[in-house]
Design a protein around this motif. Structure first.
Motif, PDB file in Angstrom:
ATOM      1  N   GLU A  41      -8.153  65.613  -4.202  1.00 54.64           N
ATOM      2  CA  GLU A  41      -8.179  66.395  -5.430  1.00 54.64           C
ATOM      3  C   GLU A  41      -7.564  67.768  -5.164  1.00 54.64           C
ATOM      4  OE1 GLU A  41     -12.054  66.312  -7.303  1.00 54.64           O
ATOM      5  OE2 GLU A  41     -12.441  64.395  -6.325  1.00 54.64           O
ATOM      6  N   ASP A  42      -7.288  68.506  -6.227  1.00 50.06           N
ATOM      7  CA  ASP A  42      -6.688  69.831  -6.119  1.00 50.06           C
ATOM      8  C   ASP A  42      -7.589  70.740  -5.283  1.00 50.06           C
ATOM      9  OD1 ASP A  42      -5.577  72.335  -6.430  1.00 50.06           O
ATOM     10  OD2 ASP A  42      -5.484  72.239  -8.613  1.00 50.06           O
ATOM     11  N   PRO A  43      -7.142  71.156  -4.085  1.00 51.23           N
ATOM     12  CA  PRO A  43      -7.996  71.963  -3.216  1.00 51.23           C
ATOM     13  C   PRO A  43      -8.253  73.372  -3.744  1.00 51.23           C
ATOM     14  CG  PRO A  43      -5.826  71.776  -2.267  1.00 51.23           C
ATOM     15  CD  PRO A  43      -5.850  70.892  -3.490  1.00 51.23           C
ATOM     16  N   SER A  44      -7.472  73.817  -4.725  1.00 56.21           N
ATOM     17  CA  SER A  44      -7.661  75.171  -5.236  1.00 56.21           C
ATOM     18  C   SER A  44      -8.805  75.258  -6.253  1.00 56.21           C
ATOM     19  CB  SER A  44      -6.367  75.692  -5.859  1.00 56.21           C
ATOM     20  OG  SER A  44      -6.031  74.927  -6.996  1.00 56.21           O
ATOM     21  N   LEU A  45      -9.258  74.113  -6.754  1.00 53.73           N
ATOM     22  CA  LEU A  45     -10.345  74.091  -7.727  1.00 53.73           C
ATOM     23  C   LEU A  45     -11.547  73.370  -7.138  1.00 53.73           C
ATOM     24  CD1 LEU A  45      -8.264  73.003 -10.860  1.00 53.73           C
ATOM     25  CD2 LEU A  45      -9.040  75.315 -10.296  1.00 53.73           C
ATOM     26  N   PRO A  46     -12.744  73.973  -7.229  1.00 57.05           N
ATOM     27  CA  PRO A  46     -13.925  73.271  -6.717  1.00 57.05           C
ATOM     28  C   PRO A  46     -14.163  71.968  -7.480  1.00 57.05           C
ATOM     29  CG  PRO A  46     -14.416  75.590  -7.104  1.00 57.05           C
ATOM     30  CD  PRO A  46     -13.056  75.317  -7.687  1.00 57.05           C
ATOM     31  N   THR A  47     -14.443  70.925  -6.734  1.00 59.88           N
ATOM     32  CA  THR A  47     -14.758  69.639  -7.348  1.00 59.88           C
ATOM     33  C   THR A  47     -16.165  69.716  -7.952  1.00 59.88           C
ATOM     34  OG1 THR A  47     -15.791  68.764  -5.364  1.00 59.88           O
ATOM     35  CG2 THR A  47     -13.398  68.442  -5.587  1.00 59.88           C
ATOM     36  N   PRO A  48     -16.541  68.763  -8.788  1.00 60.40           N
ATOM     37  CA  PRO A  48     -17.921  68.752  -9.300  1.00 60.40           C
ATOM     38  C   PRO A  48     -18.955  68.739  -8.174  1.00 60.40           C
ATOM     39  CG  PRO A  48     -16.568  67.305 -10.630  1.00 60.40           C
ATOM     40  CD  PRO A  48     -15.719  67.749  -9.462  1.00 60.40           C
TER      41      PRO A  48
END
Length: 101
Positions: A26-33
């Motif tokens: 997943e996009d590493p710049s955005l925290p995952t759920p």
């Protein structure tokens, strides 16, 4: 009179695996759920304890070896901190060399 011990950190009251979720590209710049859930636990930690935890994580491993949620920061956030610190130290070193020359 003895000072009572501080209450246990919130992270000690949950499953440690919560702090090391799989991201699966997943996009590493955005925290995952899953990271957001771990960050919510970190948010309940006293600021001094959270800062100490973050500093320990930053000191313990180079940027390429950061993973999981530690000290209220995701691995991507800690990598960015380490990168900015390295860039600032390099700039300071270059400035010192320029002064000597």
């Amino acid at each position: 009179m003895e000072t009572p011990p501080p209450p246990p950190s919130p992270c000690t009251q949950v499953d440690p695996d919560l702090f090391f979720p799989k991201t699966d590209g997943e996009d590493p710049s955005l925290p995952t759920p899953a990271e957001q859930e771990a960050l919510a636990v970190c948010a309940g930690c006293p600021l001094g304890a959270k800062a100490a935890c973050l500093l320990k994580a930053l000191d313990a491993a180079p940027a390429w070896h950061q993973w999981g949620v530690v000290g209220g920061a995701t691995a991507s956030q800690r990598k960015a901190i380490l990168r900015r610190t390295a860039e600032r130290r390099t700039a300071e070193y270059v400035a010192q060399l320029a002064e000597v020359a």
